[in-house]
Scaffold this motif. Structure first.
Motif, PDB file in Angstrom:
ATOM      1  N   LEU A  98      34.621  39.111  56.353  1.00  0.00           N
ATOM      2  CA  LEU A  98      34.975  39.457  54.980  1.00  0.00           C
ATOM      3  C   LEU A  98      35.330  38.199  54.204  1.00  0.00           C
ATOM      4  O   LEU A  98      35.932  37.264  54.744  1.00  0.00           O
ATOM      5  CB  LEU A  98      36.179  40.407  54.953  1.00  0.00           C
ATOM      6  CG  LEU A  98      36.041  41.748  55.673  1.00  0.00           C
ATOM      7  CD1 LEU A  98      37.347  42.528  55.562  1.00  0.00           C
ATOM      8  CD2 LEU A  98      34.885  42.560  55.088  1.00  0.00           C
ATOM      9  N   THR A  99      35.007  38.188  52.923  1.00  0.00           N
ATOM     10  CA  THR A  99      35.407  37.117  52.014  1.00  0.00           C
ATOM     11  C   THR A  99      35.782  37.737  50.681  1.00  0.00           C
ATOM     12  O   THR A  99      35.495  38.915  50.417  1.00  0.00           O
ATOM     13  CB  THR A  99      34.287  36.083  51.794  1.00  0.00           C
ATOM     14  OG1 THR A  99      33.226  36.693  51.029  1.00  0.00           O
ATOM     15  CG2 THR A  99      33.747  35.556  53.113  1.00  0.00           C
ATOM     16  N   THR A 100      36.439  36.945  49.850  1.00  0.00           N
ATOM     17  CA  THR A 100      36.623  37.356  48.468  1.00  0.00           C
ATOM     18  C   THR A 100      35.312  37.121  47.723  1.00  0.00           C
ATOM     19  O   THR A 100      34.404  36.449  48.238  1.00  0.00           O
ATOM     20  CB  THR A 100      37.740  36.541  47.805  1.00  0.00           C
ATOM     21  OG1 THR A 100      37.315  35.178  47.695  1.00  0.00           O
ATOM     22  CG2 THR A 100      39.026  36.613  48.612  1.00  0.00           C
TER      23      THR A 100
ATOM     24  N   ASN B 114      43.302  46.888  54.965  1.00  0.00           N
ATOM     25  CA  ASN B 114      44.066  46.040  54.041  1.00  0.00           C
ATOM     26  C   ASN B 114      45.550  46.332  54.247  1.00  0.00           C
ATOM     27  O   ASN B 114      46.017  47.432  53.974  1.00  0.00           O
ATOM     28  CB  ASN B 114      43.662  46.327  52.584  1.00  0.00           C
ATOM     29  CG  ASN B 114      44.516  45.559  51.595  1.00  0.00           C
ATOM     30  OD1 ASN B 114      45.117  44.529  51.924  1.00  0.00           O
ATOM     31  ND2 ASN B 114      44.567  46.056  50.362  1.00  0.00           N
TER      32      ASN B 114
ATOM     33  N   ASP C 197      30.349  44.389  46.171  1.00  0.00           N
ATOM     34  CA  ASP C 197      31.739  44.154  46.569  1.00  0.00           C
ATOM     35  C   ASP C 197      32.497  45.481  46.647  1.00  0.00           C
ATOM     36  O   ASP C 197      32.203  46.438  45.926  1.00  0.00           O
ATOM     37  CB  ASP C 197      32.424  43.224  45.574  1.00  0.00           C
ATOM     38  CG  ASP C 197      31.785  41.837  45.558  1.00  0.00           C
ATOM     39  OD1 ASP C 197      31.140  41.485  46.550  1.00  0.00           O
ATOM     40  OD2 ASP C 197      31.932  41.130  44.544  1.00  0.00           O
TER      41      ASP C 197
ATOM     42  N   LEU D  71      38.566  35.975  54.750  1.00  0.00           N
ATOM     43  CA  LEU D  71      39.646  36.936  54.959  1.00  0.00           C
ATOM     44  C   LEU D  71      39.635  37.364  56.424  1.00  0.00           C
ATOM     45  O   LEU D  71      38.621  37.839  56.932  1.00  0.00           O
ATOM     46  CB  LEU D  71      39.482  38.154  54.058  1.00  0.00           C
ATOM     47  CG  LEU D  71      39.493  37.894  52.556  1.00  0.00           C
ATOM     48  CD1 LEU D  71      39.151  39.162  51.798  1.00  0.00           C
ATOM     49  CD2 LEU D  71      40.847  37.365  52.113  1.00  0.00           C
TER      50      LEU D  71
ATOM     51  N   VAL E 121      36.695  42.776  48.222  1.00  0.00           N
ATOM     52  CA  VAL E 121      36.127  42.014  49.339  1.00  0.00           C
ATOM     53  C   VAL E 121      34.612  42.107  49.314  1.00  0.00           C
ATOM     54  O   VAL E 121      34.023  43.005  48.700  1.00  0.00           O
ATOM     55  CB  VAL E 121      36.666  42.529  50.695  1.00  0.00           C
ATOM     56  CG1 VAL E 121      38.172  42.413  50.737  1.00  0.00           C
ATOM     57  CG2 VAL E 121      36.207  43.957  50.957  1.00  0.00           C
TER      58      VAL E 121
END
Length: 806
Positions: A729-731, A675, A700, A737, A683
């Motif tokens: 990766l995603t939120t 990050n 998460d 992401l 994430v």
């Protein structure tokens, strides 16, 4: 026939500056080519006449408009912007005849009228003087060029004035003699001229005006092209207001003068790309606009001039908060995309400091931030962006240190629909500045009351559309035959003055007169100053009285009720629904990303600090300045998308340099997540479907600001070998992401299913073998128990062995 000839005149006035700086730096429209007319076929042939008076001047105009600007010339004194005398010229640019339906005659002559003296005729005005030049723009010489100034009958009604503002009207009621200009004019040659015509008189040398009124006037030039007959080569028209004539009774001030309010806009199109310590602008045109001779510079100087004198209490500044934000950033140093350091820091600092000084304690209106198209936002249900647009009052307070009018909105074009009104009132709007066309079937000109959904009363202040449309060069449209960008629309200060004089001197009756120049007004400095000086004169003479906008708004809503009317043509000009749909999708992603962020600690960056500039870029994509310019809106939206992609790309999965070796079938896959943002990010790790691997959904993960995390993803390997595994990766809401990572996984272990199958096969083999041994033993035992039937001395009979299947 006269109307046919009048139709050859220009529809409006295109104003430029003097040769010192002919146009504002950021691009006022240039003069357009002249027109070739049809031969004069009036009952009396227009043959070359004799000079109108023996003493007619032939040089510079005596007393040409040259309004003085306040303050010293040149230099900087006490933080004041250096001031040069404003250019006082105007050019009425003729319209090419080929732009008119059914006309194909080539253009041969251009007529530029640089000065008209006076702009408003009064009792002490003996004559009207026009100064300009003619330019041969054709392909052959022109001979015997002659000019005369004609006039039509006084316009006696508001409808007649409105028609004359939209298109040229009959201006051939009085036709003085022609005055020669030049005997021969070659290709690309020009010739200056000055023509003075008496206002009053009975002969063929004057305009024969004997009473006040609003008169159409026509500048008409006849001549003879080579190898052609005598013809009208060019003609153009405007309106001349007359308050009095020599020897006559001047028009007196009404007992109940008009109540005038002036909204003075300072607006530009969006240019900011990113803020922060080193702001970036899309271009550096704003630097020229803020500098001496630029458009915004001239408007600020004119605003200062308007505050000084009887008009001062009526003036209210209307400013775009995004312009303030941009100029404030420029003053601290900035970059221009693809060009390096910007050159307008000094001009921006000086302009902003002067504006801050002038606005102190004055009436200020905050336009929607970035001058956003409120109706387009409402249609797209972008209520969050509309709320952001309404926070411009905070920017005005921070930059100018003044409090803007609370709860007031002035939408683009001055029109809103019912849904937009409901959305605005939900955001706390209690008053609107609207165009007259936005209020249906309501007599008078005073503020009215609009009842929004829920019974919330909203005060609507109505703009006078006749004067304001004249300043735009027509009723919300580009003057015929002239195509320029929206920022450079042709304007007609002279026609606007005629409309203003008609409203105040010939109508009066205590009417409310709210005047607003175009949002991005691009008139030359001299013309802007002329409009203000004449307006001041009307106030000082008692034809109008100044009324501030706060007084119009009042403490309570008006009693007179009205309903909204949203013109069809306004809907056609809105920011494209295709653009707002893409803005909506991008906004949704940005908000979901924002929801996954958290502040690291009390001293670190707040998530809003990262996201707010991108929200503003999306708001700029729906600016009213992009009406009719979808490509401009798209370019701004693309900038916002690029920044969002850059933010998402700061959270990534690292790809290992060598394959990952799994020692057993249930060994987890190690993953490194990085990050690079200054905030925490939540994430979700997703492993794409890969044959031979089963992945369990993981909870998460919260990544620290500017930090890395080593994680293991439990998997179950169903086969051995070497194969790729893709991780992304995603939120928590599904916003992608970074880029997906490709991991090479190598496994020599058998999976659980393989082991189970092998064990079952081995067990089955043992059982089958045991069964066979058992059956053989049993058969041998049975054979031993059977008595022998062989005789003595004979061998025992051999019994064949039975198969194991028996």
């Amino acid at each position: 026939m006269k109307r046919l000839l009048s139709a050859l005149a220009a529809a409006g006035l295109l104003l430029t500056g003097s040769p010192a700086f002919a146009t504002p730096v950021d691009g006022a429209a240039p003069a357009h080519p002249g027109a070739t007319g049809q031969p004069e076929t009036a009952p009396q042939p227009e043959t070359a006449g004799q000079p109108e008076s023996a003493g007619q001047p032939g040089g510079q105009v005596d007393g040409a408009l040259s309004p003085a600007q306040p303050g010293p010339v040149g230099g900087v004194i006490a933080g004041r912007i250096p001031v040069k005398p404003a250019p006082a010229t105007q050019v009425w640019s003729t319209r090419a005849l080929s732009s008119q339906p059914g006309q194909n005659a080539p253009a041969r002559l251009r007529l530029d009228i640089e000065a008209l003296t006076p702009r408003v005729v009064t009792a002490d005005t003996e004559s009207v003087t026009i100064t300009g030049k003619v330019v041969n723009i054709g392909d052959r010489p022109l001979f015997d060029l002659e000019l005369r100034l004609e006039r039509g009958k006084a316009l006696e009604s508001e409808d007649a004035v409105r028609r004359a503002l939209r298109e040229p009207t009959d201006a051939e009621f009085v036709q003085p003699w022609f005055t020669p200009i030049v005997d021969e004019l070659g290709e690309n040659e020009s010739k200056p001229f000055t023509l003075t015509v008496p206002v009053r008189g009975t002969g063929t040398t004057s305009l024969q005006i004997d009473q006040p009124g609003i008169y159409p006037v026509l500048a008409n030039i006849n001549g003879r092209p080579q190898d052609g007959g005598r013809a009208r080569l060019v003609a153009l028209s405007t309106l001349l207001p007359v308050l009095g004539v020599p020897g006559g009774s001047p028009l007196g001030a009404p007992a109940d003068p008009a109540k005038i309010t002036l909204l003075w806009p300072l607006v530009d199109r969006p240019r900011m790309i990113s803020g922060g310590l080193e702001p970036v602008l899309a271009d550096d045109e704003l630097a020229g606009s803020l500098a001496l001779g630029g458009r915004l510079y001239g408007l600020l100087m004119a605003y200062e001039s308007a505050l000084d004198g009887p008009l001062g209490p009526a003036v209210c500044l209307a400013v775009d908060p995004d312009l303030l934000r941009t100029v404030s950033a420029m003053a601290k140093g900035y970059q221009v995309r693809g060009q390096g350091a910007g050159k307008g820091s000094g001009a921006a600092e000086l302009w902003l400091s002067r504006l801050k000084l002038l606005a102190g304690g004055r009436c200020v209106v905050a336009l929607p931030d970035a001058d956003a198209d409120l109706v387009a936002l409402s249609r797209a249900r972008l209520t969050d962006l509309a709320a952001l647009a309404g926070k411009g009052v905070d920017v005005v307070r921070q930059v100018l240190d003044v409090q803007a009018q609370a709860g007031l909105a002035w939408p683009e074009d001055g029109v809103v629909d019912e849904q937009t009104l409901a959305d605005l009132t939900a955001l706390g709007v209690t008053s609107l500045v609207v165009d007259q066309s936005a209020v249906a079937g309501t007599a008078g000109t005073a503020p009215v009351r609009l009842d929004a959904p829920g019974g919330k009363p909203v005060t609507a202040v109505r703009i006078d559309d006749m004067v304001s449309d004249a300043l735009r060069g027509g009723p919300n449209q580009v003057t015929a035959g002239i195509t320029t960008p929206a920022e450079s629309r042709p304007v007609s200060v002279q026609n606007a003055l005629a409309a203003l004089v008609y409203r105040t001197a010939f109508q009066g009756a205590g009417r409310h007169l709210v005047v607003t120049p175009p949002r991005r007004w691009n008139a030359p400095t001299g013309e802007v100053d002329t409009f203000l000086q004449q307006t001041k004169s009307l106030v000082g003479s008692g034809f109008a009285t100044p009324v501030g906008l706060p007084t119009l708004l009042g403490a309570t809503p008006p009693e007179q009720r009205a309903s909204l009317s949203y013109p069809v043509e306004s809907g056609a000009r809105e920011v494209s629904p295709a653009v707002t749909a893409d803005v909506s999708a991008t906004w949704q992603q940005l908000q979901q990303l924002f929801g996954a962020m958290a502040q690291q600690d009390a001293e670190s960056t707040k998530p809003n600090d990262l996201v707010e500039p991108m929200r503003l870029n999306l708001l700029r994509a729906v600016s009213g300045s992009w009406r009719g310019n979808e490509s401009g809106a798209r370019a701004t939206l693309d900038t916002g998308r690029e920044q969002l992609d850059g933010l998402r790309g700061q959270v990534t999965v690292s790809e290992p340099s060598s394959p990952i070796l799994l020692a057993s079938g249930d060994s987890p896959i190690p993953v490194t997540i990085r990050n690079r943002l200054d905030v925490r990010v939540t994430v979700r790790i997703l492993v794409e479907d890969t044959p031979g691997i089963l992945v369990e959904q993981q909870p998460d993960v919260v990544l620290p600001a500017r930090g890395d995390r080593q994680l293991t993803v439990p998997v179950e390997v169903l086969r051995s070998g070497r194969f790729p595994v893709h991780v992304r990766l995603t939120t928590p809401d599904g916003v992608e992401l970074g880029e997906r990572a490709r991991l090479e996984v190598s496994s020599s272990a058998y999976g659980t299913i393989t082991v189970v199958i092998t064990a079952l096969a081995g067990a089955l083999l043992v059982l089958l073998s045991a069964r066979r041994i058992y059956r053989r033993a049993r058969a041998a035992k049975s054979a031993a128990a059977v008595p022998s039937t062989a005789g003595p001395g004979q061998p025992e009979a051999v019994r064949p062995e039975r198969s194991s299947a028996s």
